[in-house]
Design a protein around this motif. Sequence first.
Motif, PDB file in Angstrom:
ATOM      1  N   ASP A 133       0.869  -1.181   0.000  1.00 55.02           N
ATOM      2  CA  ASP A 133       0.000   0.000   0.000  1.00 55.02           C
ATOM      3  C   ASP A 133       0.905   1.230   0.000  1.00 55.02           C
ATOM      4  OD1 ASP A 133      -2.221  -1.630   0.130  1.00 55.02           O
ATOM      5  OD2 ASP A 133      -2.607  -1.266   2.260  1.00 55.02           O
ATOM      6  N   ILE A 134       0.892   1.992  -1.093  1.00 54.39           N
ATOM      7  CA  ILE A 134       1.823   3.123  -1.231  1.00 54.39           C
ATOM      8  C   ILE A 134       1.053   4.418  -1.466  1.00 54.39           C
ATOM      9  CG2 ILE A 134       3.710   1.674  -2.010  1.00 54.39           C
ATOM     10  CD1 ILE A 134       1.851   3.806  -4.543  1.00 54.39           C
ATOM     11  N   SER A 135       1.792   5.553  -1.386  1.00 57.48           N
ATOM     12  CA  SER A 135       1.144   6.846  -1.592  1.00 57.48           C
ATOM     13  C   SER A 135       1.815   7.686  -2.678  1.00 57.48           C
ATOM     14  CB  SER A 135       1.112   7.644  -0.277  1.00 57.48           C
ATOM     15  OG  SER A 135       2.414   8.029   0.124  1.00 57.48           O
ATOM     16  N   THR A 136       3.019   7.299  -3.107  1.00 59.41           N
ATOM     17  CA  THR A 136       3.741   8.073  -4.120  1.00 59.41           C
ATOM     18  C   THR A 136       4.372   7.147  -5.153  1.00 59.41           C
ATOM     19  OG1 THR A 136       5.883   8.048  -2.981  1.00 59.41           O
ATOM     20  CG2 THR A 136       4.338   9.818  -2.382  1.00 59.41           C
ATOM     21  N   PHE A 137       4.762   7.733  -6.274  1.00 58.71           N
ATOM     22  CA  PHE A 137       5.443   6.987  -7.325  1.00 58.71           C
ATOM     23  C   PHE A 137       6.740   6.376  -6.799  1.00 58.71           C
ATOM     24  CE2 PHE A 137       8.642   6.970 -10.745  1.00 58.71           C
ATOM     25  CZ  PHE A 137       8.030   6.093 -11.642  1.00 58.71           C
ATOM     26  N   GLU A 138       7.494   7.156  -6.054  1.00 68.77           N
ATOM     27  CA  GLU A 138       8.775   6.675  -5.519  1.00 68.77           C
ATOM     28  C   GLU A 138       8.580   5.479  -4.592  1.00 68.77           C
ATOM     29  OE1 GLU A 138       9.099  10.593  -7.143  1.00 68.77           O
ATOM     30  OE2 GLU A 138       7.780   9.862  -5.535  1.00 68.77           O
ATOM     31  N   GLU A 139       7.535   5.517  -3.791  1.00 71.13           N
ATOM     32  CA  GLU A 139       7.256   4.386  -2.901  1.00 71.13           C
ATOM     33  C   GLU A 139       6.882   3.144  -3.697  1.00 71.13           C
ATOM     34  OE1 GLU A 139       5.715   6.994   0.970  1.00 71.13           O
ATOM     35  OE2 GLU A 139       4.270   6.090  -0.409  1.00 71.13           O
ATOM     36  N   GLY A 140       6.133   3.337  -4.776  1.00 72.54           N
ATOM     37  CA  GLY A 140       5.769   2.210  -5.620  1.00 72.54           C
ATOM     38  C   GLY A 140       6.983   1.583  -6.278  1.00 72.54           C
ATOM     39  N   MET A 141       7.883   2.409  -6.762  1.00 68.68           N
ATOM     40  CA  MET A 141       9.101   1.910  -7.397  1.00 68.68           C
ATOM     41  C   MET A 141       9.958   1.155  -6.380  1.00 68.68           C
ATOM     42  SD  MET A 141       8.953   2.591 -10.583  1.00 68.68           S
ATOM     43  CE  MET A 141      10.654   2.282 -11.078  1.00 68.68           C
ATOM     44  N   LYS A 142      10.045   1.707  -5.182  1.00 68.34           N
ATOM     45  CA  LYS A 142      10.829   1.048  -4.143  1.00 68.34           C
ATOM     46  C   LYS A 142      10.227  -0.303  -3.772  1.00 68.34           C
ATOM     47  CE  LYS A 142      12.743   1.864   0.476  1.00 68.34           C
ATOM     48  NZ  LYS A 142      12.867   2.863   1.573  1.00 68.34           N
ATOM     49  N   ALA A 143       8.892  -0.361  -3.657  1.00 67.61           N
ATOM     50  CA  ALA A 143       8.218  -1.620  -3.326  1.00 67.61           C
ATOM     51  C   ALA A 143       8.455  -2.660  -4.409  1.00 67.61           C
ATOM     52  CB  ALA A 143       6.724  -1.381  -3.130  1.00 67.61           C
ATOM     53  N   SER A 144       8.410  -2.220  -5.660  1.00 62.35           N
ATOM     54  CA  SER A 144       8.671  -3.127  -6.771  1.00 62.35           C
ATOM     55  C   SER A 144      10.096  -3.660  -6.702  1.00 62.35           C
ATOM     56  CB  SER A 144       8.437  -2.411  -8.106  1.00 62.35           C
ATOM     57  OG  SER A 144       8.801  -3.228  -9.198  1.00 62.35           O
ATOM     58  N   GLY A 145      11.037  -2.783  -6.402  1.00 65.24           N
ATOM     59  CA  GLY A 145      12.430  -3.192  -6.300  1.00 65.24           C
ATOM     60  C   GLY A 145      12.679  -4.163  -5.166  1.00 65.24           C
ATOM     61  N   LEU A 146      11.947  -4.009  -4.081  1.00 63.29           N
ATOM     62  CA  LEU A 146      12.110  -4.920  -2.954  1.00 63.29           C
ATOM     63  C   LEU A 146      11.599  -6.315  -3.280  1.00 63.29           C
ATOM     64  CD1 LEU A 146      11.113  -2.738   0.149  1.00 63.29           C
ATOM     65  CD2 LEU A 146      13.329  -3.806  -0.292  1.00 63.29           C
ATOM     66  N   GLY A 147      10.553  -6.389  -4.118  1.00 60.89           N
ATOM     67  CA  GLY A 147      10.020  -7.690  -4.486  1.00 60.89           C
ATOM     68  C   GLY A 147       8.572  -7.932  -4.137  1.00 60.89           C
ATOM     69  N   PHE A 148       7.834  -6.874  -3.803  1.00 53.28           N
ATOM     70  CA  PHE A 148       6.397  -7.041  -3.547  1.00 53.28           C
ATOM     71  C   PHE A 148       5.714  -7.626  -4.782  1.00 53.28           C
ATOM     72  CE2 PHE A 148       7.230  -4.207  -0.026  1.00 53.28           C
ATOM     73  CZ  PHE A 148       6.259  -4.534   0.906  1.00 53.28           C
ATOM     74  N   ASP A 149       4.666  -8.417  -4.561  1.00 48.88           N
ATOM     75  CA  ASP A 149       3.966  -9.088  -5.658  1.00 48.88           C
ATOM     76  C   ASP A 149       2.921  -8.207  -6.310  1.00 48.88           C
ATOM     77  OD1 ASP A 149       5.054 -11.945  -5.299  1.00 48.88           O
ATOM     78  OD2 ASP A 149       4.331 -11.436  -3.296  1.00 48.88           O
ATOM     79  N   LEU A 150       2.386  -7.248  -5.577  1.00 50.10           N
ATOM     80  CA  LEU A 150       1.409  -6.296  -6.091  1.00 50.10           C
ATOM     81  C   LEU A 150       1.670  -4.946  -5.453  1.00 50.10           C
ATOM     82  CD1 LEU A 150      -0.426  -9.037  -5.004  1.00 50.10           C
ATOM     83  CD2 LEU A 150      -2.075  -7.944  -6.509  1.00 50.10           C
TER      84      LEU A 150
END
Length: 234
Positions: A133-150
Amino acid sequence: MNKKNILESLKGGLVVSCQALEHEPLHSSYIMSKMALAAKMGGAAGIRANSYEDIAAIKQEVDLPVIGIVKRDYEDSSVFITATMNEVDEVIRAGAEIVALDATVRLRPNQQTLEHFYHEIRKRYPDVLLMADISTFEEGMKASGLGFDLIATTLSGYTEYTRDIQPPNIQLVESLAEKVHVPVMAEGGYWKREDLQRAILAGAYGCIVGSAITRPMDITRHYVDCLQTEEIKQ
């Protein structure tokens, strides 16, 4: 269902968030389970639910994938969506197929970083599906880089540093969908059918709607407010 099938079942679909907090009139695991059943009968692809009790009751009522969270306040952090391993354990014990958690830049309880928490979860539950659950583009990119599935845009407009953004943030959906290689779920402030359609056209994998469907107090206020406009009063 295996992980691939769970994700495929959500593609292009509507996840209905069935939640009622303690101060709300519909706070009841039984009521939320029936809300989930009504959502399934209406064609929902999945359910988002809060608390061990609600998730467990919903899993007894419907066979849809459940995105589980536990909302709990902590004195030393503004993060309250699945904030610690205790909440992750509860969600998984209750039977949810996907664990959603706050994946913002904010420190978690005990000053824990998202990175540390993510790796702690993966060590204990290597096969669980995790949604950020993110609030900004940067947070989404970071979550993707960490390996979140969605990734879900749940918190855009609801963190201290995004309060100037009016949900739904379809631009955030589009920006993330263009850059990440995991499903992006449109969530947060979706009240209009056309906004859901715009989100899908912008690249959303699926949509999550809560208040507009399952919170009669908010739905009532939504309609009452439209009757209080200056044009109507005149």
